[in-house]
Design a protein around this motif. Structure first.
Motif, PDB file in Angstrom:
ATOM      1  N   ARG A   4       0.840  -1.206   0.000  1.00  0.00           N
ATOM      2  CA  ARG A   4       0.000   0.000   0.000  1.00  0.00           C
ATOM      3  C   ARG A   4       0.876   1.258   0.000  1.00  0.00           C
ATOM      4  O   ARG A   4       0.600   2.213  -0.719  1.00  0.00           O
ATOM      5  CB  ARG A   4      -0.933  -0.002   1.210  1.00  0.00           C
ATOM      6  CG  ARG A   4      -1.869   1.189   1.204  1.00  0.00           C
ATOM      7  CD  ARG A   4      -2.891   1.102   2.341  1.00  0.00           C
ATOM      8  NE  ARG A   4      -3.834   2.190   2.254  1.00  0.00           N
ATOM      9  CZ  ARG A   4      -3.655   3.402   2.801  1.00  0.00           C
ATOM     10  NH1 ARG A   4      -2.556   3.659   3.462  1.00  0.00           N
ATOM     11  NH2 ARG A   4      -4.571   4.330   2.674  1.00  0.00           N
ATOM     12  N   GLY A   5       1.926   1.236   0.793  1.00  0.00           N
ATOM     13  CA  GLY A   5       2.837   2.371   0.829  1.00  0.00           C
ATOM     14  C   GLY A   5       3.499   2.606  -0.519  1.00  0.00           C
ATOM     15  O   GLY A   5       3.648   3.751  -0.958  1.00  0.00           O
ATOM     16  N   LEU A   8       0.978   4.176  -2.883  1.00  0.00           N
ATOM     17  CA  LEU A   8       0.846   5.602  -2.577  1.00  0.00           C
ATOM     18  C   LEU A   8       2.052   6.378  -3.104  1.00  0.00           C
ATOM     19  O   LEU A   8       1.904   7.473  -3.672  1.00  0.00           O
ATOM     20  CB  LEU A   8       0.701   5.816  -1.068  1.00  0.00           C
ATOM     21  CG  LEU A   8      -0.618   5.352  -0.457  1.00  0.00           C
ATOM     22  CD1 LEU A   8      -0.513   5.293   1.063  1.00  0.00           C
ATOM     23  CD2 LEU A   8      -1.756   6.271  -0.891  1.00  0.00           C
ATOM     24  N   GLY A  11       1.794   6.668  -6.814  1.00  0.00           N
ATOM     25  CA  GLY A  11       0.779   7.688  -7.101  1.00  0.00           C
ATOM     26  C   GLY A  11       1.352   9.087  -6.932  1.00  0.00           C
ATOM     27  O   GLY A  11       1.076   9.990  -7.729  1.00  0.00           O
ATOM     28  N   ALA A  12       2.177   9.271  -5.902  1.00  0.00           N
ATOM     29  CA  ALA A  12       2.838  10.561  -5.680  1.00  0.00           C
ATOM     30  C   ALA A  12       3.760  10.909  -6.839  1.00  0.00           C
ATOM     31  O   ALA A  12       3.816  12.063  -7.287  1.00  0.00           O
ATOM     32  CB  ALA A  12       3.623  10.536  -4.369  1.00  0.00           C
ATOM     33  N   CYS A  15       1.616  11.992  -9.840  1.00  0.00           N
ATOM     34  CA  CYS A  15       1.108  13.359  -9.634  1.00  0.00           C
ATOM     35  C   CYS A  15       2.215  14.393  -9.807  1.00  0.00           C
ATOM     36  O   CYS A  15       1.989  15.474 -10.366  1.00  0.00           O
ATOM     37  CB  CYS A  15       0.468  13.483  -8.253  1.00  0.00           C
ATOM     38  SG  CYS A  15      -1.074  12.575  -8.099  1.00  0.00           S
ATOM     39  N   SER A  45       0.715  15.166  -4.981  1.00  0.00           N
ATOM     40  CA  SER A  45       1.966  14.432  -4.841  1.00  0.00           C
ATOM     41  C   SER A  45       2.476  14.475  -3.407  1.00  0.00           C
ATOM     42  O   SER A  45       2.842  13.442  -2.835  1.00  0.00           O
ATOM     43  CB  SER A  45       3.018  15.008  -5.795  1.00  0.00           C
ATOM     44  OG  SER A  45       4.245  14.314  -5.643  1.00  0.00           O
ATOM     45  N   TYR A  47       0.761  15.115  -0.700  1.00  0.00           N
ATOM     46  CA  TYR A  47      -0.180  14.420   0.168  1.00  0.00           C
ATOM     47  C   TYR A  47       0.043  12.907   0.106  1.00  0.00           C
ATOM     48  O   TYR A  47       0.157  12.242   1.148  1.00  0.00           O
ATOM     49  CB  TYR A  47      -1.622  14.774  -0.209  1.00  0.00           C
ATOM     50  CG  TYR A  47      -2.634  14.022   0.610  1.00  0.00           C
ATOM     51  CD1 TYR A  47      -2.798  14.293   1.965  1.00  0.00           C
ATOM     52  CD2 TYR A  47      -3.411  13.035   0.026  1.00  0.00           C
ATOM     53  CE1 TYR A  47      -3.716  13.588   2.725  1.00  0.00           C
ATOM     54  CE2 TYR A  47      -4.335  12.332   0.786  1.00  0.00           C
ATOM     55  CZ  TYR A  47      -4.481  12.609   2.132  1.00  0.00           C
ATOM     56  OH  TYR A  47      -5.389  11.895   2.872  1.00  0.00           O
ATOM     57  N   LEU A  48       0.124  12.362  -1.112  1.00  0.00           N
ATOM     58  CA  LEU A  48       0.335  10.921  -1.258  1.00  0.00           C
ATOM     59  C   LEU A  48       1.692  10.494  -0.708  1.00  0.00           C
ATOM     60  O   LEU A  48       1.817   9.439  -0.084  1.00  0.00           O
ATOM     61  CB  LEU A  48       0.184  10.504  -2.721  1.00  0.00           C
ATOM     62  CG  LEU A  48      -1.226  10.629  -3.298  1.00  0.00           C
ATOM     63  CD1 LEU A  48      -1.217  10.377  -4.800  1.00  0.00           C
ATOM     64  CD2 LEU A  48      -2.191   9.697  -2.582  1.00  0.00           C
ATOM     65  N   LEU A  51       1.468  10.176   3.017  1.00  0.00           N
ATOM     66  CA  LEU A  51       0.805   8.934   3.423  1.00  0.00           C
ATOM     67  C   LEU A  51       1.732   7.733   3.262  1.00  0.00           C
ATOM     68  O   LEU A  51       1.716   6.813   4.089  1.00  0.00           O
ATOM     69  CB  LEU A  51      -0.473   8.723   2.607  1.00  0.00           C
ATOM     70  CG  LEU A  51      -1.589   9.750   2.806  1.00  0.00           C
ATOM     71  CD1 LEU A  51      -2.763   9.425   1.893  1.00  0.00           C
ATOM     72  CD2 LEU A  51      -2.024   9.827   4.261  1.00  0.00           C
ATOM     73  N   SER A  52       2.543   7.742   2.211  1.00  0.00           N
ATOM     74  CA  SER A  52       3.455   6.614   1.990  1.00  0.00           C
ATOM     75  C   SER A  52       4.501   6.519   3.100  1.00  0.00           C
ATOM     76  O   SER A  52       5.004   5.431   3.399  1.00  0.00           O
ATOM     77  CB  SER A  52       4.134   6.718   0.619  1.00  0.00           C
ATOM     78  OG  SER A  52       5.185   7.666   0.637  1.00  0.00           O
ATOM     79  N   TRP A  65      11.154   8.505  -4.985  1.00  0.00           N
ATOM     80  CA  TRP A  65      10.321   9.587  -5.513  1.00  0.00           C
ATOM     81  C   TRP A  65      11.138  10.515  -6.408  1.00  0.00           C
ATOM     82  O   TRP A  65      10.749  10.803  -7.539  1.00  0.00           O
ATOM     83  CB  TRP A  65       9.709  10.352  -4.342  1.00  0.00           C
ATOM     84  CG  TRP A  65       8.781  11.461  -4.690  1.00  0.00           C
ATOM     85  CD1 TRP A  65       7.559  11.370  -5.273  1.00  0.00           C
ATOM     86  CD2 TRP A  65       8.985  12.854  -4.441  1.00  0.00           C
ATOM     87  NE1 TRP A  65       6.991  12.624  -5.400  1.00  0.00           N
ATOM     88  CE2 TRP A  65       7.844  13.543  -4.895  1.00  0.00           C
ATOM     89  CE3 TRP A  65      10.027  13.580  -3.860  1.00  0.00           C
ATOM     90  CZ2 TRP A  65       7.721  14.919  -4.799  1.00  0.00           C
ATOM     91  CZ3 TRP A  65       9.900  14.948  -3.759  1.00  0.00           C
ATOM     92  CH2 TRP A  65       8.755  15.604  -4.236  1.00  0.00           C
TER      93      TRP A  65
END
Length: 111
Positions: A4-5, A8, A11-12, A15, A45, A47-48, A51-52, A65
């Motif tokens: 899940r991390g 995320l 996804g970041a 974005c 980006s 925000y995600l 969360l990660s 990243w």
């Protein structure tokens, strides 16, 4: 690493790629729609990414990243924006990707 991390985090990265491409299209923030896309892309980006960081160590997450984002933007620059990339740039991108792979294989610490 937690799947899940990682989702995320990826996804970041997506974005961030959207925001960076919009930054180029915004032409110094003189065009409204690309400017709004810059704000939305970078906001999502960060925000995600935040969360990660609940499950991925900061150093590893930031390396992935920034490394994958840098490599992808360089490729997008060539394909979409018709920018030039010389052999030194290609070698640099390959080294960035190799570093990200090594971090994923050996650099992650469990929390």
């Amino acid at each position: 690493m937690d799947p899940r991390g990682m989702m995320l985090l990826f996804g970041a990265i997506v974005c961030e790629l959207i925001g960076t491409n919009a930054l180029k299209a915004a032409d110094g923030f003189t065009r409204l729609m690309p400017t709004l896309l810059v704000i939305a892309g970078y906001g999502a980006s960060f925000y995600l990414m935040s969360l990660s960081l609940r499950t991925i160590p900061l150093g590893v997450a930031y390396a992935i990243w920034s490394g994958l984002g840098t490599a992808a933007i360089a490729v997008i620059g060539v394909l979409v924006w018709r920018e030039q990339l010389n052999i030194t740039g290609v070698i640099g991108i390959v080294l960035i990707i190799a570093g990200v792979v090594l971090l994923n294989m050996f650099g992650g610490s469990e929390q």
